[in-house]
Design an enzyme around this catalytic site. Structure first.
Site, PDB file in Angstrom:
ATOM      1  N   ARG A  15      56.601  36.343  44.695  1.00  0.00           N
ATOM      2  CA  ARG A  15      54.976  36.502  44.281  1.00  0.00           C
ATOM      3  C   ARG A  15      55.013  37.124  42.942  1.00  0.00           C
ATOM      4  O   ARG A  15      54.548  36.383  41.809  1.00  0.00           O
ATOM      5  CB  ARG A  15      54.392  36.917  45.516  1.00  0.00           C
ATOM      6  CG  ARG A  15      52.592  36.539  45.215  1.00  0.00           C
ATOM      7  CD  ARG A  15      51.976  37.600  44.349  1.00  0.00           C
ATOM      8  NE  ARG A  15      52.338  39.101  44.869  1.00  0.00           N
ATOM      9  CZ  ARG A  15      51.836  39.938  43.992  1.00  0.00           C
ATOM     10  NH1 ARG A  15      51.246  39.812  42.737  1.00  0.00           N
ATOM     11  NH2 ARG A  15      52.105  41.314  44.499  1.00  0.00           N
ATOM     12  N   HIS A 207      54.142  50.566  45.368  1.00  0.00           N
ATOM     13  CA  HIS A 207      54.219  49.341  44.756  1.00  0.00           C
ATOM     14  C   HIS A 207      54.260  49.944  43.165  1.00  0.00           C
ATOM     15  O   HIS A 207      53.499  50.212  42.526  1.00  0.00           O
ATOM     16  CB  HIS A 207      53.264  48.447  45.207  1.00  0.00           C
ATOM     17  CG  HIS A 207      53.156  47.264  44.059  1.00  0.00           C
ATOM     18  ND1 HIS A 207      53.499  45.909  45.000  1.00  0.00           N
ATOM     19  CD2 HIS A 207      52.927  46.766  43.080  1.00  0.00           C
ATOM     20  CE1 HIS A 207      53.166  44.923  44.097  1.00  0.00           C
ATOM     21  NE2 HIS A 207      52.943  45.520  42.626  1.00  0.00           N
ATOM     22  N   CYS A 240      52.046  41.261  36.112  1.00  0.00           N
ATOM     23  CA  CYS A 240      50.483  40.634  36.304  1.00  0.00           C
ATOM     24  C   CYS A 240      50.077  39.964  35.037  1.00  0.00           C
ATOM     25  O   CYS A 240      49.983  40.584  34.108  1.00  0.00           O
ATOM     26  CB  CYS A 240      49.668  41.792  37.180  1.00  0.00           C
ATOM     27  SG  CYS A 240      48.015  41.103  37.239  1.00  0.00           S
TER      28      CYS A 240
HETATM   29  P1  HMG Z   1      36.153  33.200  40.284  1.00  0.00           P
HETATM   30  O1  HMG Z   1      36.297  32.015  39.289  1.00  0.00           O
HETATM   31  O2  HMG Z   1      35.102  34.042  40.099  1.00  0.00           O
HETATM   32  O3  HMG Z   1      35.746  32.235  41.553  1.00  0.00           O
HETATM   33  O4  HMG Z   1      37.512  33.565  40.490  1.00  0.00           O
HETATM   34  P2  HMG Z   1      34.726  31.165  42.285  1.00  0.00           P
HETATM   35  O5  HMG Z   1      34.461  31.708  43.631  1.00  0.00           O
HETATM   36  O6  HMG Z   1      33.484  31.248  41.419  1.00  0.00           O
HETATM   37  O7  HMG Z   1      35.294  29.783  42.159  1.00  0.00           O
HETATM   38  C1  HMG Z   1      35.696  29.217  41.063  1.00  0.00           C
HETATM   39  C2  HMG Z   1      36.595  28.046  41.442  1.00  0.00           C
HETATM   40  O8  HMG Z   1      37.796  28.417  41.663  1.00  0.00           O
HETATM   41  C3  HMG Z   1      36.245  27.133  42.301  1.00  0.00           C
HETATM   42  O9  HMG Z   1      36.664  25.810  42.017  1.00  0.00           O
HETATM   43  C4  HMG Z   1      36.679  27.344  43.426  1.00  0.00           C
HETATM   44  O10 HMG Z   1      37.063  26.440  44.593  1.00  0.00           O
HETATM   45  C5  HMG Z   1      38.170  28.055  43.156  1.00  0.00           C
HETATM   46  P3  HMG Z   1      35.978  24.473  41.195  1.00  0.00           P
HETATM   47  O11 HMG Z   1      34.652  24.343  41.885  1.00  0.00           O
HETATM   48  O12 HMG Z   1      35.412  25.139  39.938  1.00  0.00           O
HETATM   49  O13 HMG Z   1      36.914  23.631  41.166  1.00  0.00           O
HETATM   50  N1  HMG Z   1      38.767  29.226  43.772  1.00  0.00           N
HETATM   51  C6  HMG Z   1      40.068  28.951  44.651  1.00  0.00           C
HETATM   52  N2  HMG Z   1      40.967  28.064  44.298  1.00  0.00           N
HETATM   53  C7  HMG Z   1      42.083  28.374  45.158  1.00  0.00           C
HETATM   54  N3  HMG Z   1      42.133  29.280  45.842  1.00  0.00           N
HETATM   55  C8  HMG Z   1      41.323  30.353  46.045  1.00  0.00           C
HETATM   56  C9  HMG Z   1      40.065  30.043  45.192  1.00  0.00           C
HETATM   57  N4  HMG Z   1      38.816  30.904  45.381  1.00  0.00           N
HETATM   58  C10 HMG Z   1      37.897  30.262  44.445  1.00  0.00           C
HETATM   59  N5  HMG Z   1      41.486  31.573  46.701  1.00  0.00           N
HETATM   60  C11 HMG Z   1      39.200  34.426  42.248  1.00  0.00           C
HETATM   61  C12 HMG Z   1      37.819  34.600  41.502  1.00  0.00           C
HETATM   62  C13 HMG Z   1      39.604  35.925  42.892  1.00  0.00           C
HETATM   63  C14 HMG Z   1      39.365  33.086  42.880  1.00  0.00           C
HETATM   64  C15 HMG Z   1      40.104  34.348  40.965  1.00  0.00           C
HETATM   65  O14 HMG Z   1      39.633  35.345  39.997  1.00  0.00           O
HETATM   66  C16 HMG Z   1      41.506  34.610  41.250  1.00  0.00           C
HETATM   67  O15 HMG Z   1      42.106  33.707  41.607  1.00  0.00           O
HETATM   68  N6  HMG Z   1      42.382  35.786  40.815  1.00  0.00           N
HETATM   69  C17 HMG Z   1      43.686  35.869  41.288  1.00  0.00           C
HETATM   70  C18 HMG Z   1      44.379  36.752  40.281  1.00  0.00           C
HETATM   71  C19 HMG Z   1      45.685  37.111  40.735  1.00  0.00           C
HETATM   72  O16 HMG Z   1      46.284  36.412  41.665  1.00  0.00           O
HETATM   73  N7  HMG Z   1      46.135  38.145  39.875  1.00  0.00           N
HETATM   74  C20 HMG Z   1      47.664  38.345  40.326  1.00  0.00           C
HETATM   75  C21 HMG Z   1      47.782  39.005  41.553  1.00  0.00           C
HETATM   76  S1  HMG Z   1      47.271  40.732  41.815  1.00  0.00           S
HETATM   77  C22 HMG Z   1      48.616  41.578  41.233  1.00  0.00           C
HETATM   78  O17 HMG Z   1      49.621  41.229  40.885  1.00  0.00           O
HETATM   79  C23 HMG Z   1      48.581  43.168  41.631  1.00  0.00           C
HETATM   80  C24 HMG Z   1      49.477  43.719  42.648  1.00  0.00           C
HETATM   81  O18 HMG Z   1      50.905  43.148  42.491  1.00  0.00           O
HETATM   82  C25 HMG Z   1      49.566  44.965  42.965  1.00  0.00           C
HETATM   83  C26 HMG Z   1      49.589  45.691  41.701  1.00  0.00           C
HETATM   84  O19 HMG Z   1      50.999  45.691  41.111  1.00  0.00           O
HETATM   85  O20 HMG Z   1      48.597  46.080  40.792  1.00  0.00           O
HETATM   86  C27 HMG Z   1      49.138  42.779  44.286  1.00  0.00           C
HETATM   87 MG    MG Z   2      52.283  44.045  41.212  1.00  0.00          MG
END
Ligand code: HMG
Ligand code: MG
Length: 302
Positions: A15, A207, A240
């Site tokens: 991931r 982490h 990220c």
């Molecule tokens: P948004 O654009 O504000 O979402 O994104 P929305 O609710 O307004 O929806 C917009 C569109 O996204 C819609 O589709 C939804 O259906 C779709 P449309 O009608 O335009 O076709 N949508 C989704 N599709 C699939 N799966 C979902 C989902 N939710 C909405 N779950 C959202 C908000 C949270 C979805 C977006 O910002 C996002 O996906 N962010 C993810 C970012 C991410 O994954 N970052 C990396 C992971 S975190 C990390 O790495 C840190 C960590 O390792 C710890 C560290 O190191 O700090 C964990």
């Molecule tokens: Mg991370």
């Protein structure tokens, strides 16, 4: 020093390790990687994210990945879920644990999940409740606990505030993350000591991204507080997409070498992890970032 005798490692390579890769990685490669990692002895393999494919295209294959893996009994296959849509995807895919991921930094919360910290907590609440209702474990991650790429310094108080909100939701584990790898051991010790006063230390995990080469030292500082669970990434893959310039997680091989050398058990076969690291690095067309993996490969070759 009174270190924990046994440490749990959550392997996050499939991931966190792969989410930032620009080249398309076929689901079949991710599946083979996860199967190799399960065989190596991890109790938890973070296998994908149910997030917007527009935000993180590399994780768009997560449902296929979950459908294709050979599940080893006893292994937790976990997934990131930022909201209920993500939770439904993870539930349908048969994830054993979901990860809700917030931030101690307001600016990072906006960039990573497009909402404020307070809004994110309101989105996570139903996810945590639905997970409990479906007997799925809930883990939480607090990003930017040691610094933020957008706002700079982050206070320990804001980390603890976030931790308390996750604790109140009933999270089984709360990970305190150095997203951009800027933390140093004294700050890690201070932060985790404060966290351990607010939440049971055995449910806190570390982490660490290794951008500044501090990650193994930070693992050691965490052990001194009694933290005994860490997220690590095979071959040191990772980053990220919303934390520019941040490199991969601390390499699993490096952490295992350190822990095993200190007489701390993990239940994980370092040679098997090295082999998995070589496999994924070859698939990506580069050498493993893990110094231990490279050293052991050179030793074997020569
Ligand atoms: P948004 O654009 O504000 O979402 O994104 P929305 O609710 O307004 O929806 C917009 C569109 O996204 C819609 O589709 C939804 O259906 C779709 P449309 O009608 O335009 O076709 N949508 C989704 N599709 C699939 N799966 C979902 C989902 N939710 C909405 N779950 C959202 C908000 C949270 C979805 C977006 O910002 C996002 O996906 N962010 C993810 C970012 C991410 O994954 N970052 C990396 C992971 S975190 C990390 O790495 C840190 C960590 O390792 C710890 C560290 O190191 O700090 C964990
Ligand atoms: Mg991370």
């Amino acid at each position: 020093m009174n270190y924990p005798k046994h440490v749990q490692i959550v392997e996050v390579g499939p991931r966190d390790g792969l989410q930032n890769e620009k080249q398309e990685i076929p689901a079949s490669v991710k599946i083979e990687l996860i199967n190799k990692l399960s065989a190596a002895g991890f109790h938890n393999v973070e296998s994908g994210s149910f997030v917007s494919p527009k935000w993180v295209p590399q994780m768009a294959t997560s449902a296929d990945v979950f459908a294709g893996i050979a599940r080893k009994p006893g292994v937790i296959y976990s997934a990131l879920t930022p909201n209920m849509k993500g939770f439904e995807g993870a539930l349908a895919a048969g994830a054993h644990e979901v990860v809700i991921f917030g931030a101690a930094s307001e600016a990072f919360s906006q960039k990573n999940i497009n909402c404020s910290i307070a809004e994110s907590i309101e989105r996570f609440r139903p996810v945590a409740a639905a997970a409990k209702a479906n007997n799925i474990r809930v883990r939480a991650a607090i990003s930017c606990a040691y610094g933020c790429p957008y706002q700079g310094e982050v206070s320990i108080a804001s980390v603890i505030d976030c931790l308390e909100r996750f604790a109140e939701m009933g999270c089984e584990d709360i990970g305190i993350a150095d997203t951009i790898g800027v933390g140093t051991p004294a700050l890690v010790y201070e932060t985790l000591s404060a966290a351990a006063k607010a939440f049971p230390v055995e449910k806190i995990s570390g982490h660490y991204h290794d951008t500044y080469g501090m990650a193994c030292a930070n693992v050691l500082a965490s052990l001194e507080v009694g933290v005994a669970t860490f997220d690590t990434s095979v071959a040191g893959l990772g980053g990220c997409p919303y934390a520019k310039g941040a490199t991969g997680n601390v390499a699993t091989e490096d952490v295992l070498y350190m822990l095993h050398g200190m007489g701390i058990t993990t239940g994980i076969d370092l040679d098997a992890v090295c082999e998995a690291g070589q496999f994924i690095s070859q698939a990506l067309g580069r050498a493993p970032h893990s110094r231990v993996n490279r050293a052991l490969a050179a030793k074997r070759a020569g």
